[in-house]
Design an enzyme around this catalytic site. Structure first.
Site, PDB file in Angstrom:
ATOM      1  CE  LYS A 116     -24.479   2.571  12.838  1.00 33.70           C
ATOM      2  NZ  LYS A 116     -25.331   3.741  12.687  1.00 33.70           N
ATOM      3  CD  GLU A 199     -18.396  -4.788  11.689  1.00 32.69           C
ATOM      4  OE1 GLU A 199     -18.162  -3.617  11.331  1.00 32.69           O
ATOM      5  OE2 GLU A 199     -19.021  -5.080  12.721  1.00 32.69           O
ATOM      6  CG  HIS A 234     -28.457  -7.920  17.801  1.00 31.81           C
ATOM      7  ND1 HIS A 234     -27.267  -8.621  17.872  1.00 31.81           N
ATOM      8  CD2 HIS A 234     -29.253  -8.635  16.953  1.00 31.81           C
ATOM      9  CE1 HIS A 234     -27.330  -9.690  17.100  1.00 31.81           C
ATOM     10  NE2 HIS A 234     -28.522  -9.729  16.536  1.00 31.81           N
ATOM     11  NE  ARG A 291     -28.671   7.610  20.020  1.00 30.00           N
ATOM     12  CZ  ARG A 291     -28.507   6.610  20.866  1.00 30.00           C
ATOM     13  NH1 ARG A 291     -28.351   6.892  22.152  1.00 30.00           N
ATOM     14  NH2 ARG A 291     -28.491   5.358  20.464  1.00 30.00           N
TER      15      ARG A 291
END
Length: 503
Positions: A116, A199, A234, A291
């Site tokens: 990430k 973040e 989430h 994917r």
């Protein structure tokens, strides 16, 4: 084109891939664990082989076993589905090293976008908006100093993560040390790395993603957006396309950003670029999934494009048969994920025998499923059982059709499912109004205890008796035995040549 493909997965996605392989005249080879010996994907495949005991670490996650089966069975390519090893660069590399084709992006792309932090840096360089954050990693004191610069609230995230694992919401500096400790522990257990990044947290955002397709000739297109904002822990449970209350201008800008993100890594095959969108319509790169996505059917329904077929064609070296200008949307599609879980008690997974499974049918109704009556839902794998997808002329009609289909969906047995919970979401006024953000469930579905109607004991008893009678009665296979009571075809113990159905 490939003559035979190994499907390195299980459940509904394996069944989904088998369906397209059959339409393309491609033989499908399934793999299964001992726990999945009687699973639907095993019986639907042209060939199947047991690769180990129930734990995924000893079966579905064993790259060497998968490659060995693919080579020995004469497969030309491997499709990873999603989950398990689908975003594992080592599998893609091992497939290539064995002289086979990986139906997905390159190992290098998977590895770069799987980090990430590396992905954030790459997107910044490509001009794709990213949320303010800190991706240099380091010790807890460095992260604390960075957090003070970024400001609160913020998210602690696993650098190698996904699916909400290793993620923590932090609203004050005092909460950060404990959040870092628990996030590191969870990230290490889930991904083998405790690296974290920070973040800035967007309040009440929408989760909007764009389906992309790229070929080996430099062509990249997007297939429009999907709204995946209805989430629990989430993780998505309801997705739809087109996104409601989503201006065309915003869709065009985000689509262009998704294509730019894909070009930054010379993307090949199917993938998804995910964004968070704030109430002012500012959008920020979240991650790229290298994917096929669980929610791909809604895109297929509104565009008429079979994404699995496209994946196989691209992997075989064929160019995309359409340009961006050729892609059109028609109607509105919504998908519900059907889970064996107890929504009234923290969405805990639920296990046991499914005595009766009866899927809804009708125009514009699609069910992607890997289950049937008599199947056992075990604790070894993800609790998702199936996906219910509908297509209608517009959003109100799609909601109505989905509500009716959920009412017709019969799942009787020991596992508790989320069918009632999904019905409650669809019936909520805020959902009908399109007031959808990632905190929808926290804001709207905890106002009163979840009402779950348990079938009467008589219904469960009748279902169990029906299943016993069905398994004991003559079948078409019995008839083929010529009425011989001693024929081995009278019973179905799960025996397979070369297999390990019994352990």
């Amino acid at each position: 084109m490939f003559s035979k493909i190994l499907i390195a997965n299980r459940g509904e996605i394996a069944v989904r891939i088998i369906r397209t392989c059959r339409e393309m005249g491609i033989a499908a080879v399934a793999v299964y664990s001992a726990a999945d010996a009687t699973a639907q994907h095993v019986w639907l495949a042209d060939e199947a082989e047991c690769i180990g005991p129930a734990p995924a670490a000893e079966s579905y996650l064993c790259i060497d076993k998968l490659i060995e089966v693919a080579v020995r069975r004469g497969c030309a390519a491997v499709h990873p589905g999603y989950g398990f090893l689908a975003e594992n660069g080592d599998l893609a590399a091992a497939v290539a090293a064995a002289g086979l084709t990986f139906i997905g992006p390159t190992a290098e792309t998977i590895r770069v976008m799987g980090s990430k932090t590396a992905a954030r840096a790459l997107m910044q360089a490509a001009g794709v908006p990213v949320a303010p954050g800190y991706q240099e990693g380091g010790a807890d004191d460095e992260l604390l100093a960075a957090a003070l610069r970024i400001g609160f609230p913020l998210l602690v995230k696993a650098a190698a993560g996904g699916g909400g694992k290793g993620m923590r919401v932090v609203r004050t500096a005092a909460e950060l040390p404990a959040a870092l400790q628990s996030a590191r522990r969870e990230a290490q257990n889930a991904f083998g790395s405790d690296a974290l990044f920070l973040e800035r947290m967007l309040e009440r955002p929408r989760h909007i993603e764009f389906q992309i397709l790229g070929d080996q000739h430099g062509n990249i297109v997007h297939l429009f957006e999907r709204d995946c904002s209805i989430q629990r822990r989430h993780q998505k449970i309801i997705e739809e396309t087109p996104a409601t209350d989503f201006p065309d201008e915003l869709s065009q800008r985000m689509g262009a950003a998704a294509v730019a993100a894909a070009r930054a890594v010379a993307y090949q095959n199917a993938g998804t670029v995910e964004f968070l969108v704030d109430p002012q319509h500012n959008f920020y790169f979240l991650e790229m999934n290298t994917r096929l996505q669980v929610e791909h059917p809604i895109t297929e329904l509104v565009t008429g494009i079979d994404l699995v077929r496209a994946q196989i064609q691209v992997a075989a070296g064929q160019p995309l048969p359409f340009t961006q200008a050729d892609v059109r949307q028609r109607g509105h599609a919504i998908e519900c994920r059907i889970y064996a879980e107890d929504a009234a008690h923290g969405f805990l997974p639920s296990t046991g025998v499914l005595h009766v499974v009866k899927e809804p049918v009708g125009p514009g109704i699609r069910v992607d499923s890997g289950i049937a009556s008599g199947d056992v839902v075990a604790h070894h794998y993800d609790p998702m059982l199936a996906k219910l997808i509908v297509l209608a002329a517009d959003r109100p009609a799609a909601i109505q059709k989905l509500q009716q289909a959920l009412q017709q969906y019969v799942l009787l047995g020991e596992p508790i499912t989320n069918l009632p919970f999904l019905q409650q979401i669809l019936a909520h006024p805020a959902f009908a109004q399109g007031n959808i953000t990632t905190d929808f469930i926290d804001r709207h579905m905890t106002e009163e205890p979840l009402k779950v109607e348990t079938p009467p004991d008589a219904v469960l008893i009748a279902a169990a008796v029906a299943e016993l009678l069905r398994s004991a009665s003559p079948t078409a296979v019995d008839a083929q035995a010529g009425g011989d009571p001693y024929s081995p075809w009278i019973t179905n113990p799960g025996f397979r040549l070369g297999g390990c159905a019994n352990g």
